[in-house]
Scaffold this motif. Structure first.
Motif, short mmCIF file in Angstrom:
data_model
loop_
_atom_site.label_atom_id
_atom_site.label_comp_id
_atom_site.label_asym_id
_atom_site.label_seq_id
_atom_site.Cartn_x
_atom_site.Cartn_y
_atom_site.Cartn_z
N THR A 131 -6.05 -0.01 -7.33
CA THR A 131 -4.83 -0.77 -7.01
C THR A 131 -4.86 -1.22 -5.56
OG1 THR A 131 -3.66 0.64 -8.59
CG2 THR A 131 -2.31 -0.71 -7.15
N ALA A 132 -5.26 -0.29 -4.66
CA ALA A 132 -5.33 -0.63 -3.23
C ALA A 132 -6.37 -1.72 -3.00
CB ALA A 132 -5.68 0.62 -2.42
N VAL A 133 -7.51 -1.63 -3.71
CA VAL A 133 -8.56 -2.66 -3.56
C VAL A 133 -8.01 -4.03 -3.95
CG1 VAL A 133 -10.74 -3.49 -4.53
CG2 VAL A 133 -10.50 -1.10 -3.89
N LEU A 134 -7.25 -4.07 -5.04
CA LEU A 134 -6.70 -5.35 -5.50
C LEU A 134 -5.65 -5.89 -4.53
CD1 LEU A 134 -7.56 -6.94 -7.89
CD2 LEU A 134 -5.65 -6.05 -9.19
N ILE A 135 -4.86 -4.98 -3.93
CA ILE A 135 -3.87 -5.42 -2.94
C ILE A 135 -4.59 -5.99 -1.71
CG2 ILE A 135 -2.10 -4.58 -1.34
CD1 ILE A 135 -1.22 -2.66 -3.60
N CYS A 136 -5.70 -5.34 -1.31
CA CYS A 136 -6.49 -5.87 -0.19
C CYS A 136 -6.99 -7.28 -0.53
CB CYS A 136 -7.70 -4.97 0.09
SG CYS A 136 -7.27 -3.40 0.83
N SER A 137 -7.45 -7.47 -1.79
CA SER A 137 -7.97 -8.79 -2.15
C SER A 137 -6.85 -9.83 -2.17
CB SER A 137 -8.68 -8.74 -3.50
OG SER A 137 -7.78 -8.89 -4.57
N ILE B 19 -0.17 -4.54 -10.89
CA ILE B 19 0.90 -3.75 -10.28
C ILE B 19 1.74 -3.08 -11.38
CG2 ILE B 19 3.14 -4.02 -9.12
CD1 ILE B 19 1.71 -5.84 -7.10
N PHE B 20 1.89 -3.75 -12.53
CA PHE B 20 2.62 -3.14 -13.65
C PHE B 20 1.70 -2.27 -14.51
CE2 PHE B 20 5.62 -6.48 -12.55
CZ PHE B 20 6.82 -5.79 -12.64
N LEU B 21 0.44 -2.68 -14.67
CA LEU B 21 -0.47 -1.91 -15.53
C LEU B 21 -0.73 -0.51 -14.95
CD1 LEU B 21 -3.20 -4.45 -16.72
CD2 LEU B 21 -1.32 -3.46 -18.02
N PHE B 22 -0.87 -0.42 -13.63
CA PHE B 22 -1.22 0.89 -13.04
C PHE B 22 -0.20 1.98 -13.37
CE2 PHE B 22 -0.97 3.67 -9.18
CZ PHE B 22 -2.00 4.51 -9.55
N LEU C 252 0.83 -1.20 0.00
CA LEU C 252 0.00 0.00 0.00
C LEU C 252 0.87 1.25 0.00
CD1 LEU C 252 -3.04 -0.71 2.37
CD2 LEU C 252 -2.96 -0.72 -0.12
N VAL C 253 1.93 1.25 0.85
CA VAL C 253 2.82 2.41 0.92
C VAL C 253 3.47 2.64 -0.45
CG1 VAL C 253 4.99 3.25 1.91
CG2 VAL C 253 3.25 2.23 3.40
N LEU C 254 3.95 1.57 -1.09
CA LEU C 254 4.63 1.71 -2.38
C LEU C 254 3.67 2.19 -3.46
CD1 LEU C 254 6.96 -1.42 -2.29
CD2 LEU C 254 7.68 0.98 -2.32
N THR C 255 2.39 1.79 -3.38
CA THR C 255 1.40 2.31 -4.33
C THR C 255 1.26 3.82 -4.17
OG1 THR C 255 0.19 0.22 -4.25
CG2 THR C 255 -1.01 2.13 -5.09
N GLY C 256 1.21 4.27 -2.91
CA GLY C 256 1.14 5.70 -2.64
C GLY C 256 2.37 6.43 -3.16
N VAL C 257 3.55 5.84 -2.91
CA VAL C 257 4.81 6.47 -3.31
C VAL C 257 4.88 6.60 -4.83
CG1 VAL C 257 7.32 6.13 -3.41
CG2 VAL C 257 6.10 5.75 -1.27
N THR C 258 4.51 5.53 -5.56
CA THR C 258 4.63 5.57 -7.02
C THR C 258 3.67 6.60 -7.62
OG1 THR C 258 4.91 4.16 -8.96
CG2 THR C 258 3.00 3.71 -7.62
N ILE D 256 9.81 0.54 -8.55
CA ILE D 256 8.81 0.32 -7.49
C ILE D 256 7.91 -0.86 -7.86
CG2 ILE D 256 6.81 1.32 -6.33
CD1 ILE D 256 8.24 4.04 -6.49
N ALA D 257 7.50 -0.94 -9.14
CA ALA D 257 6.62 -2.04 -9.56
C ALA D 257 7.32 -3.39 -9.40
CB ALA D 257 6.17 -1.84 -11.01
N VAL D 258 8.63 -3.43 -9.74
CA VAL D 258 9.37 -4.69 -9.61
C VAL D 258 9.48 -5.09 -8.13
CG1 VAL D 258 11.65 -5.74 -9.87
CG2 VAL D 258 10.63 -4.52 -11.78
N ILE D 259 9.72 -4.09 -7.26
CA ILE D 259 9.79 -4.40 -5.81
C ILE D 259 8.45 -4.97 -5.34
CG2 ILE D 259 10.01 -3.38 -3.51
CD1 ILE D 259 11.97 -1.34 -4.75
N LYS D 260 7.34 -4.31 -5.76
CA LYS D 260 6.02 -4.78 -5.34
C LYS D 260 5.76 -6.19 -5.85
CE LYS D 260 2.52 -1.78 -5.71
NZ LYS D 260 1.71 -0.81 -6.48
#
Lengths: 110, 223
Positions: free
Chosen positions: B72-78, B209-212, A30-36, A55-59
């Motif tokens: 993206t957050a919703v998908l990470i939660c899932s 994660i890559f598409l976003f 979640l943090v990395l999504t916010g950062v990117t 960042i995507a590769v780390i995630k």
């Protein structure tokens, strides 16, 4: 259901990952999504894409290693996972090196 | 007996661990083919974004970034609920397994709902490639060729569409798994369908994660 073979007794590779690992990975994702998202608004010139991809590769690595249990999987499984990434890179690199170098040589008729 | 035979150890395996390793390996080989399946679209994206960076940036700026980030957050939660579902199956907590599977299904549904809303916006704005495509580039920093913007949207719909179809297939499989769990079919020794579906669901998460960043975050600083 009740009478499983006794072989299950000496199972050694049963990995029950503690749930705090999952919560930690979840928080990091979640943090990395916010950062990117935040960094995309900052002008880094041509480095924006590299930061975003890093960042995507780390995630993706976090998801693969912990959620998909690759860290706890057999060596054979790890090799298969690595081979998938390896062949993907072959496809990307060879196609892009073709496209990038087409202008280098004079081709008759062009 | 017939239904029990499914959960038992097959005769050609020495023990449950070996059987599970074989299943996991098979699933990963399938996922490698999936990597190459999506990889073709990612390659097309790389090639055309390299060729038309300005058009891709301007076209990408018509997307709703906050909505994409929330999704993206919703998908990470899932993905978390799916990992917890596998964990629940492994420690033999069937009720918890069903709860987490339902949570995963609901979150997947939320993602697809938001995606449908975004698609609707694109149709209203005439950003769907085809005879009604109409891209006005006045807002972009440099005027861009609508044909090149159309390429971006073709890839946008192909990539998010293939991703969404994977999620729809996944949602159908979750329903089957919930029914199986309701019949107490899974044990700590044998819950391979849950494990393997978890791998599939996380893979779909990785694709997003890559598409976003690649579709939404090309050039928001010039929005």
């Amino acid at each position: 259901m009740a009478n499983h073979p006794p072989e299950t007794e000496h199972s050694t590779t049963h990995h029950i990952v503690p749930t705090r690992v999952y919560y930690g990975v979840f928080a990091a994702l979640l943090v990395l999504t916010g950062v990117t998202t935040w960094i995309a608004y900052i002008d880094l010139g041509r480095f924006n894409i590299y930061v975003a991809l890093t960042i995507a590769v780390i995630k993706a690595s976090l998801v693969m290693l912990f959620f998909m249990h690759v860290r706890y999987s057999s060596k054979l499984t790890k090799v298969i996972v690595a081979s998938g990434v390896f062949w993907l890179m072959i496809m990307f690199l060879m196609t892009m090196s073709d496209l990038a170098t087409r202008g280098w040589m004079r081709v008759p008729g062009r | 007996m017939a239904s029990h035979a499914v959960t038992d150890l097959r005769h050609h395996f020495e023990n449950h661990d070996q059987q599970k390793d074989a299943s996991t390996l098979g699933m990963w080989i399938f996922l490698v083919t999936e990597i190459m399946f999506f990889g073709g679209l990612f390659l097309a994206y790389i090639a055309y974004r390299t060729a038309y960076p300005d058009a891709f940036g301007a076209a990408s700026n018509t997307l709703n970034i906050p909505l994409g980030a929330v999704n993206t957050a919703v998908l990470i939660c899932s993905s978390l609920t799916m990992a917890m579902a596998v964990h629940s199956a492994a420690i033999g907590k069937n009720k918890l397994l069903i709860t987490f599977l339902i949570a995963t299904l609901v979150l997947g549904g939320v993602f697809l709902g938001v995606k449908a809303y975004e698609y609707h916006d694109k149709f209203v704005e005439h950003h769907v490639p085809g005879p009604n495509f109409d891209f006005k580039s006045e807002d972009a920093k440099h005027p861009v060729d609508p044909h090149n913007a159309s390429l971006y949207f073709a890839l946008y719909f192909a990539m998010t569409g293939l991703h969404a179809s994977h999620m729809i297939i996944g949602a159908v499989i979750i329903v089957v798994l919930i029914r199986m769990a309701a019949k107490n079919r899974f044990t700590p020794e044998w819950h391979t369908p849950i494990e393997l579906f978890g791998l599939y669901w996380h893979f779909v998460d990785i694709v997003w994660i890559f598409l976003f960043p690649l579709l939404y975050l090309i050039d928001p600083k010039n929005k």
